[in-house]
Motif scaffolding. Sequence first.
Motif, short mmCIF file in Angstrom:
data_model
loop_
_atom_site.label_atom_id
_atom_site.label_comp_id
_atom_site.label_asym_id
_atom_site.label_seq_id
_atom_site.Cartn_x
_atom_site.Cartn_y
_atom_site.Cartn_z
N TYR A 180 0.84 -1.20 0.00
CA TYR A 180 0.00 0.00 0.00
C TYR A 180 0.87 1.25 0.00
O TYR A 180 0.62 2.20 -0.75
N ILE A 181 1.93 1.24 0.82
CA ILE A 181 2.84 2.39 0.89
C ILE A 181 3.57 2.57 -0.44
O ILE A 181 3.70 3.69 -0.95
N VAL A 182 4.05 1.49 -1.03
CA VAL A 182 4.75 1.56 -2.31
C VAL A 182 3.81 2.07 -3.40
O VAL A 182 4.19 2.95 -4.19
N ASN A 183 2.60 1.57 -3.46
CA ASN A 183 1.65 2.02 -4.48
C ASN A 183 1.35 3.50 -4.34
O ASN A 183 1.26 4.22 -5.34
N ASP A 184 1.18 3.98 -3.11
CA ASP A 184 0.94 5.40 -2.90
C ASP A 184 2.16 6.22 -3.32
O ASP A 184 2.02 7.27 -3.94
N GLY A 185 3.34 5.72 -2.99
CA GLY A 185 4.56 6.43 -3.38
C GLY A 185 4.72 6.49 -4.89
O GLY A 185 5.10 7.53 -5.44
N ILE A 186 4.44 5.40 -5.58
CA ILE A 186 4.54 5.39 -7.03
C ILE A 186 3.49 6.31 -7.66
O ILE A 186 3.78 7.04 -8.62
N ALA A 187 2.29 6.33 -7.10
CA ALA A 187 1.23 7.19 -7.63
C ALA A 187 1.60 8.66 -7.52
O ALA A 187 1.21 9.47 -8.37
N HIS A 188 2.35 9.03 -6.48
CA HIS A 188 2.76 10.42 -6.29
C HIS A 188 4.20 10.67 -6.76
O HIS A 188 4.75 11.72 -6.48
#
Length: 138
Positions: A89-97
């Motif tokens: 979840y943290i990685v996906n949020d980081g990649i999205a931003h």
Amino acid sequence: MQPKLLPDQVLAIDLGLDNLATCVNNIDGSSFILDGKHLKSLNHPYNMCMAQLQSLLDQQQLPRSERMARITINRNPCVHDARMKTARYIVNDGIAHAVGTLIVGCHPGGTLTGILGERYGLRVRRTRGIIHIDSQCA
């Protein structure tokens, strides 16, 4: 295709128990909290049972029992799954931003570097509490 990550985009993460991870970014100031109570509820009966079994083994002067090993083997996949979902979840949020830098609160001997580097194929460098994620994996 590797996402373009910007090193000046930062995601700060504070690790805890009730709130497993509290994250905020410097892009738009948005934040999110990952609940850790589910993980605590998994560990509570395990800890109670292990303490009871260990007290019985201490009376018998035995090191560890097969039952304790079975209980641990049954609990570990659940804890591992929760940790992997949190990291994802943290990685996906980081990649999205397009976050290129993660700042993690003081966590000596932490496992986040291993999770991100080995599991998701990202090159991770740790420098004085700052975790840099490079999208170009060698």
